[in-house]
Design an enzyme around this catalytic site. Sequence first.
Site, short mmCIF file in Angstrom:
data_model
loop_
_atom_site.label_atom_id
_atom_site.label_comp_id
_atom_site.label_asym_id
_atom_site.label_seq_id
_atom_site.Cartn_x
_atom_site.Cartn_y
_atom_site.Cartn_z
N LEU A 115 0.86 -1.17 0.00
CA LEU A 115 0.00 0.00 0.00
C LEU A 115 0.90 1.22 0.00
CD1 LEU A 115 -2.81 -0.83 2.61
CD2 LEU A 115 -3.04 -0.71 0.13
N ASP A 116 0.53 2.23 -0.78
CA ASP A 116 1.25 3.50 -0.78
C ASP A 116 1.36 4.03 0.66
OD1 ASP A 116 0.75 6.70 -0.93
OD2 ASP A 116 2.07 6.02 -2.55
N ALA A 117 2.44 4.75 0.94
CA ALA A 117 2.66 5.25 2.31
C ALA A 117 1.48 6.08 2.81
CB ALA A 117 3.95 6.06 2.37
#
Length: 271
Positions: A115-117
Amino acid sequence: MTDDRPAQGAPQGVRLQKALANAGVASRRVIEQYIVEGRIRVNGRTVTELGTRIDPDGDRIDVDGTAVQLDVSKRYVMLNKPTGVYSTMHDEKGRPDLRRFTREWPERLYNVGRLDAQTSGLLILTNDGDLAHVLAHPSFGVTKVYVAKVAGAVTAQTIATLTRGIDLEDGPIKADRARLLDVSPGSASARSSLVELTLHSGRNRIVRRMMAAVGHPVQELVRRQFGPVHLGALPVGKARDLSKIELGALLTLSRRDSPAAAGDDDEQETE
């Protein structure tokens, strides 16, 4: 000197009811009843003989159509990843990573996909490499459900556009499903919407790019579902073992005979 090898002609493998009892499915007596009732399959074939023996390392077992993991050394964990955390077990730049959430488990766990930060929500952590490969690779078509808070008032026409398909710089894309959950009140410039998107694509930051392409940049993004597993009420920053029902659903999904049709992306999903 003694020879511990089985005598020639001795039965091979482990009794089915013993293997399933060791895996925590039920007691041996209950499992024997399941066998007699034809509720258990070994490698896709129904077994009804109480003397059935299996290879726990190679045979695939399902009970009432739900796959069972016989290897008790395998661990499966659900994490509600907070924003600001990078989807890696060791970030080389020293940024917050996933290690802090896995300290209570002795196994060395790895995240399934990323997942993107700045995206929060459901991550699966496991030491089962075979399962991780199937769940993370887009060719198997495992769907993910996201809820995005986006700028502006999303219309029914925009929802239809997302499911019909749009062109991005790396090719066309469409949502498997899209749903408008809410539109906030207020002036046009201050309004926002909640949109639910279901996708199986593995492209980088795909939800953010899709919503930007239809004129509604993402302000907040949460993954609520991964395949058959739902985030539920798990608080942000908390992790727990998957339940037997959740694990069975994931294993059943991962053991499907054929992946989704080719033509999607080769990279693992990142949102």
